[in-house]
Write a protein that holds these residues in place. Structure first.
Motif, short mmCIF file in Angstrom:
data_model
loop_
_atom_site.label_atom_id
_atom_site.label_comp_id
_atom_site.label_asym_id
_atom_site.label_seq_id
_atom_site.Cartn_x
_atom_site.Cartn_y
_atom_site.Cartn_z
N THR A 159 76.49 20.22 8.68
CA THR A 159 76.18 18.86 9.10
C THR A 159 76.79 17.82 8.15
O THR A 159 76.97 18.10 6.97
CB THR A 159 74.65 18.64 9.19
OG1 THR A 159 74.38 17.39 9.81
CG2 THR A 159 73.99 18.70 7.83
N SER A 161 76.42 13.39 7.84
CA SER A 161 75.89 12.16 8.43
C SER A 161 76.20 10.97 7.53
O SER A 161 76.19 11.08 6.31
CB SER A 161 74.39 12.25 8.67
OG SER A 161 73.70 12.37 7.45
N GLY A 172 76.22 6.34 8.05
CA GLY A 172 76.17 5.16 8.91
C GLY A 172 75.39 5.36 10.19
O GLY A 172 75.73 4.79 11.23
N GLY A 173 74.37 6.20 10.16
CA GLY A 173 73.56 6.44 11.34
C GLY A 173 74.14 7.43 12.33
O GLY A 173 73.55 7.67 13.38
N GLU A 174 75.28 8.01 12.03
CA GLU A 174 75.91 9.00 12.91
C GLU A 174 75.89 10.37 12.25
O GLU A 174 76.05 10.48 11.03
CB GLU A 174 77.34 8.59 13.23
CG GLU A 174 77.40 7.24 13.90
CD GLU A 174 78.45 7.17 14.97
OE1 GLU A 174 79.06 8.21 15.29
OE2 GLU A 174 78.65 6.07 15.48
N THR A 175 75.68 11.41 13.04
CA THR A 175 75.64 12.78 12.54
C THR A 175 76.58 13.65 13.35
O THR A 175 76.66 13.53 14.58
CB THR A 175 74.21 13.36 12.63
OG1 THR A 175 73.34 12.53 11.85
CG2 THR A 175 74.14 14.78 12.11
N ASP A 176 77.30 14.54 12.65
CA ASP A 176 78.19 15.50 13.31
C ASP A 176 77.80 16.89 12.82
O ASP A 176 77.67 17.11 11.61
CB ASP A 176 79.64 15.19 12.96
CG ASP A 176 80.63 16.03 13.77
OD1 ASP A 176 80.26 16.48 14.88
OD2 ASP A 176 81.75 16.25 13.30
N ASN A 177 77.58 17.81 13.75
CA ASN A 177 77.23 19.19 13.43
C ASN A 177 78.27 20.14 13.99
O ASN A 177 78.78 19.92 15.09
CB ASN A 177 75.87 19.57 14.01
CG ASN A 177 74.73 18.82 13.37
OD1 ASN A 177 74.71 18.63 12.16
ND2 ASN A 177 73.77 18.39 14.17
#
Length: 80
Positions: free
Chosen positions: A60, A62, A64-69
């Motif tokens: 994971t 994250s 700036g309020g964005e998450t990538d998994n």
């Protein structure tokens, strides 16, 4: 909001596909770092000697309020 990067979870399975356990990533176990732009490390799972296992690892990041998994399945390895 703090940036985070690392391993969100490690799901352990026996080589026949049966579920064993899940390790949740945290700063305490060294799997997650906060306010870093990269992360490296390792985690050792001690299974039953002679039994083969594999892991499904969720990575994971994250900011700036964005998450990538992303999910990666490891090769099988036999416990010693």
């Amino acid at each position: 909001m703090a940036m985070a990067i690392g391993v969100a979870s490690i799901a352990i399975y026996k080589s026949n596909g049966s579920y064993v356990t899940t390790i949740k990533g945290s700063a305490a176990n060294g799997l997650i770092s906060f306010n870093a732009d990269r992360k490296s490390g390792s985690y050792t799972y001690k299974g039953t000697p002679g039994v083969s296992y594999y892991a499904v690892v969720t990575i994971t990041a994250s900011a700036g309020g964005e998450t990538d998994n992303k999910t990666v399945t490891t090769n099988r390895a036999q416990a010693k």
